[in-house]
Design an enzyme around this catalytic site. Structure first.
Site, PDB file in Angstrom:
ATOM      1  N   LYS A  93       0.825  -1.212   0.000  1.00  0.00           N
ATOM      2  CA  LYS A  93       0.000   0.000   0.000  1.00  0.00           C
ATOM      3  C   LYS A  93       0.863   1.268   0.000  1.00  0.00           C
ATOM      4  CE  LYS A  93      -2.089  -1.858   3.549  1.00  0.00           C
ATOM      5  NZ  LYS A  93      -1.665  -3.249   3.368  1.00  0.00           N
ATOM      6  N   ILE A  94       1.859   1.316   0.885  1.00  0.00           N
ATOM      7  CA  ILE A  94       2.671   2.534   1.008  1.00  0.00           C
ATOM      8  C   ILE A  94       3.651   2.668  -0.154  1.00  0.00           C
ATOM      9  CG2 ILE A  94       4.364   3.736   2.460  1.00  0.00           C
ATOM     10  CD1 ILE A  94       2.974   2.334   4.908  1.00  0.00           C
ATOM     11  N   THR A 108      11.183   4.503   5.879  1.00  0.00           N
ATOM     12  CA  THR A 108      10.010   4.811   6.715  1.00  0.00           C
ATOM     13  C   THR A 108       9.359   3.515   7.182  1.00  0.00           C
ATOM     14  OG1 THR A 108       8.651   4.928   4.725  1.00  0.00           O
ATOM     15  CG2 THR A 108       9.430   7.036   5.617  1.00  0.00           C
ATOM     16  N   SER A 109      10.078   2.400   7.037  1.00  0.00           N
ATOM     17  CA  SER A 109       9.439   1.105   7.321  1.00  0.00           C
ATOM     18  C   SER A 109       9.725   0.648   8.751  1.00  0.00           C
ATOM     19  CB  SER A 109       9.900   0.086   6.292  1.00  0.00           C
ATOM     20  OG  SER A 109       9.163  -1.087   6.471  1.00  0.00           O
ATOM     21  N   ARG A 110      10.815  -0.067   8.954  1.00  0.00           N
ATOM     22  CA  ARG A 110      11.241  -0.465  10.300  1.00  0.00           C
ATOM     23  C   ARG A 110      12.753  -0.362  10.352  1.00  0.00           C
ATOM     24  NH1 ARG A 110       6.760   0.341  11.677  1.00  0.00           N
ATOM     25  NH2 ARG A 110       5.259  -1.087  12.635  1.00  0.00           N
ATOM     26  N   ASP A 164      12.883   7.563   9.306  1.00  0.00           N
ATOM     27  CA  ASP A 164      11.839   7.816  10.316  1.00  0.00           C
ATOM     28  C   ASP A 164      11.886   6.729  11.383  1.00  0.00           C
ATOM     29  OD1 ASP A 164       9.463   9.265  11.237  1.00  0.00           O
ATOM     30  OD2 ASP A 164       8.338   7.470  10.648  1.00  0.00           O
ATOM     31  N   GLU A 217      15.257   2.172  18.353  1.00  0.00           N
ATOM     32  CA  GLU A 217      14.524   3.411  18.659  1.00  0.00           C
ATOM     33  C   GLU A 217      13.688   3.328  19.929  1.00  0.00           C
ATOM     34  OE1 GLU A 217      12.104   3.365  14.975  1.00  0.00           O
ATOM     35  OE2 GLU A 217      10.339   3.133  16.227  1.00  0.00           O
ATOM     36  N   HIS A 229       9.779   8.400  14.159  1.00  0.00           N
ATOM     37  CA  HIS A 229       8.658   7.496  13.845  1.00  0.00           C
ATOM     38  C   HIS A 229       7.319   8.260  13.818  1.00  0.00           C
ATOM     39  CE1 HIS A 229       7.729   2.931  13.883  1.00  0.00           C
ATOM     40  NE2 HIS A 229       6.799   3.580  13.191  1.00  0.00           N
ATOM     41  N   GLN A 230       7.316   9.332  13.071  1.00  0.00           N
ATOM     42  CA  GLN A 230       6.127  10.177  13.002  1.00  0.00           C
ATOM     43  C   GLN A 230       5.414  10.083  11.655  1.00  0.00           C
ATOM     44  OE1 GLN A 230       8.407  14.203  13.007  1.00  0.00           O
ATOM     45  NE2 GLN A 230       6.777  14.556  11.525  1.00  0.00           N
ATOM     46  N   ALA A 231       5.904   9.199  10.779  1.00  0.00           N
ATOM     47  CA  ALA A 231       5.334   9.165   9.427  1.00  0.00           C
ATOM     48  C   ALA A 231       3.824   8.945   9.444  1.00  0.00           C
ATOM     49  CB  ALA A 231       6.017   8.090   8.589  1.00  0.00           C
TER      50      ALA A 231
HETATM   51  P1  NAD Z   1       1.986  -3.870   2.836  1.00  0.00           P
HETATM   52  O1  NAD Z   1       1.829  -5.171   3.534  1.00  0.00           O
HETATM   53  O2  NAD Z   1       0.843  -3.293   2.078  1.00  0.00           O
HETATM   54  O3  NAD Z   1       3.239  -3.971   1.815  1.00  0.00           O
HETATM   55  C1  NAD Z   1       4.441  -4.600   2.119  1.00  0.00           C
HETATM   56  C2  NAD Z   1       5.027  -5.137   0.822  1.00  0.00           C
HETATM   57  O4  NAD Z   1       6.315  -5.696   1.117  1.00  0.00           O
HETATM   58  C3  NAD Z   1       4.178  -6.251   0.180  1.00  0.00           C
HETATM   59  O5  NAD Z   1       3.919  -5.955  -1.162  1.00  0.00           O
HETATM   60  C4  NAD Z   1       5.030  -7.491   0.350  1.00  0.00           C
HETATM   61  O6  NAD Z   1       4.877  -8.423  -0.711  1.00  0.00           O
HETATM   62  C5  NAD Z   1       6.436  -6.888   0.350  1.00  0.00           C
HETATM   63  N1  NAD Z   1       7.419  -7.782   0.967  1.00  0.00           N
HETATM   64  C6  NAD Z   1       7.284  -8.565   2.049  1.00  0.00           C
HETATM   65  N2  NAD Z   1       8.419  -9.262   2.261  1.00  0.00           N
HETATM   66  C7  NAD Z   1       9.276  -8.906   1.275  1.00  0.00           C
HETATM   67  C8  NAD Z   1      10.585  -9.290   0.954  1.00  0.00           C
HETATM   68  N3  NAD Z   1      11.269 -10.186   1.657  1.00  0.00           N
HETATM   69  N4  NAD Z   1      11.184  -8.719  -0.128  1.00  0.00           N
HETATM   70  C9  NAD Z   1      10.500  -7.824  -0.889  1.00  0.00           C
HETATM   71  N5  NAD Z   1       9.237  -7.425  -0.613  1.00  0.00           N
HETATM   72  C10 NAD Z   1       8.637  -7.958   0.444  1.00  0.00           C
HETATM   73  O7  NAD Z   1       2.520  -2.865   3.930  1.00  0.00           O
HETATM   74  P2  NAD Z   1       2.420  -1.271   3.932  1.00  0.00           P
HETATM   75  O8  NAD Z   1       1.127  -0.848   4.502  1.00  0.00           O
HETATM   76  O9  NAD Z   1       2.827  -0.750   2.600  1.00  0.00           O
HETATM   77  O10 NAD Z   1       3.544  -0.920   5.016  1.00  0.00           O
HETATM   78  C11 NAD Z   1       4.909  -1.225   4.807  1.00  0.00           C
HETATM   79  C12 NAD Z   1       5.652  -1.098   6.114  1.00  0.00           C
HETATM   80  O11 NAD Z   1       5.662   0.273   6.510  1.00  0.00           O
HETATM   81  C13 NAD Z   1       4.968  -1.798   7.315  1.00  0.00           C
HETATM   82  O12 NAD Z   1       5.321  -3.166   7.387  1.00  0.00           O
HETATM   83  C14 NAD Z   1       5.501  -1.037   8.487  1.00  0.00           C
HETATM   84  O13 NAD Z   1       6.680  -1.663   8.968  1.00  0.00           O
HETATM   85  C15 NAD Z   1       5.865   0.326   7.899  1.00  0.00           C
HETATM   86  N6  NAD Z   1       5.049   1.423   8.463  1.00  0.00           N
HETATM   87  C16 NAD Z   1       5.681   2.465   9.039  1.00  0.00           C
HETATM   88  C17 NAD Z   1       4.950   3.525   9.576  1.00  0.00           C
HETATM   89  C18 NAD Z   1       5.630   4.736  10.162  1.00  0.00           C
HETATM   90  O14 NAD Z   1       4.961   5.522  10.869  1.00  0.00           O
HETATM   91  N7  NAD Z   1       6.905   4.959   9.916  1.00  0.00           N
HETATM   92  C19 NAD Z   1       3.559   3.481   9.536  1.00  0.00           C
HETATM   93  C20 NAD Z   1       2.928   2.381   8.924  1.00  0.00           C
HETATM   94  C21 NAD Z   1       3.675   1.357   8.393  1.00  0.00           C
END
Ligand code: NAD
Length: 337
Positions: free
Chosen positions: A156-157, A235-237, A261, A266, A298-300
């Site tokens: 999604k992101i 912005t992921s983990r 982020d 953290e 971590h404010q994204a």
């Molecule tokens: P999502 O589940 O919609 O998308 C994740 C994508 O990663 C999927 O398409 C999946 O197939 C792919 N993926 C999984 N394992 C993989 C691998 N080994 N290699 C390549 N691709 C792989 O998730 P999302 O909603 O887009 O969110 C992504 C991440 O963003 C979340 O898991 C979370 O950790 C992080 N996040 C951060 C914040 C923030 O405030 N910074 C907020 C929300 C989410």
């Protein structure tokens, strides 16, 4: 149903209170402390607990929670890497809910803010102008137009970030994921190998979840493959990046800029005011010394819309559990992964 809400800041309580009246079977008890083995006992008398990204829901914690009668974990975030799912299942947790998509826009747009801040040195310009220094030495950036941006993780992101970069900035976006998202292909964005992302990208933006396959995806070997001056955005983990390897990359100027982020360690810092304390994390402090590193705490996710969606979704899942109704399937975390 009484529910202790751990690591609950004032702004969380305000958001929950706004919508609580529509969920009469849920009584949220907000507390500021994080969930760990020393605070788990506070869930006495609660069937459910509400937890966030820095609550460490390990086996020991789950043992205490379940001994106090906790049956449900309601996550007020999307990621669930902080939960020991195997232990949860074994110890008899009945359901784990999360908020899978409270606002992917919030995170994608913050990724853009980080990219633009790092590129155009907004973090430096802001302070310089405030001090009456109107020089622009050292603030040169680059045009985004036609730059190659590698999106790792096209969920999604990642999809939204790719769309903004492709349609707004006219970047040449390439993508990597273990599954193909048809919307990415519809935008004319090609899927390439992980190695090609590393070799071809001017900017790499990370949107994969943290799991055993993605931990330290950005390590010394990956950095060695990258173009000189590459920008890395996370912005992921935090643990998607091996921070020590990235610091080496920054020191030898292989990495041109880093915008994050999230940070692997953290939990003790982000969301807390530590401005009057000595910070003992030398890796974090080293990161903060680089002029070409932008760190946010971590404010994204933190937008008005996201807070509304999080509050309503968490309260709805809790209300459904409290009344014996079926939970929305998309909100349930499978304990078999
Ligand atoms: P999502 O589940 O919609 O998308 C994740 C994508 O990663 C999927 O398409 C999946 O197939 C792919 N993926 C999984 N394992 C993989 C691998 N080994 N290699 C390549 N691709 C792989 O998730 P999302 O909603 O887009 O969110 C992504 C991440 O963003 C979340 O898991 C979370 O950790 C992080 N996040 C951060 C914040 C923030 O405030 N910074 C907020 C929300 C989410």
């Amino acid at each position: 149903m009484k529910v202790v809400c751990y690591d609950c800041k004032k702004y969380d309580t305000v958001a929950f209170e706004k919508y609580a009246k529509d969920y009469p079977h849920v009584e949220l008890v907000p507390i500021e402390v994080k969930l760990d083995k020393t605070t788990a006992y506070l869930a006495e008398g609660c069937k459910a607990v509400c937890v966030f990204v820095h609550d460490d829901v390990n086996r020991e914690v789950l043992q205490i929670l379940t001994s106090k009668g906790v049956e449900m974990l309601a996550l007020r975030c999307a990621g669930f890497n902080n939960i020991d799912l195997k232990a949860a299942k074994e110890l008899g947790i009945k359901v784990i809910s999360r908020v899978p998509a409270y606002s992917p826009y919030s995170v994608a747009e913050h990724a853009m803010a980080l990219i633009m801040a790092a590129n155009r040195k907004i973090h430096k310009a802001y302070h310089r102008v405030k001090e009456g220094d109107f020089s622009i030495r050292g603030l040169q950036g680059f045009d985004m137009y036609k730059k190659v941006v590698g999106i790792m993780g096209t969920g999604k992101i990642g999809e939204l970030t790719a769309g903004i970069l492709k349609n707004g900035f006219q970047c040449e976006v390439i993508a990597y994921d273990i599954y193909k998202n048809p919307n990415i292909e519809k935008m004319g964005i090609p899927y390439v190998s992980k190695e090609e992302i590393f070799q071809k990208s001017d900017i790499i933006s990370l949107h994969v979840p943290l799991n055993k396959d993605t931990k330290y995806m950005i390590n010394a070997d990956a950095i060695n493959m990258m173009k000189p001056n590459v920008m890395i955005v996370n912005t992921s983990r935090g643990a998607i990046i091996d921070t020590k390897a990235v610091i080496e990359g920054l020191k030898r100027k292989k990495i041109g800029s880093l915008a994050i982020d999230v940070y692997e360690f953290e939990d003790d810092f982000f969301y807390e005011d530590r401005s009057d304390q000595v910070i003992h994390d030398d890796t974090l402090m080293r990161l903060l010394t680089f002029p070409n590193v932008v760190v946010t705490s971590h404010q994204a996710y933190f937008t008005e819309e996201a807070m509304k969606n999080i509050s309503e979704s968490v309260l709805k899942s809790l209300e459904q559990y409290a009344t014996g109704a079926e939970l929305d399937k998309t909100n349930i975390v499978s304990m078999d992964q």
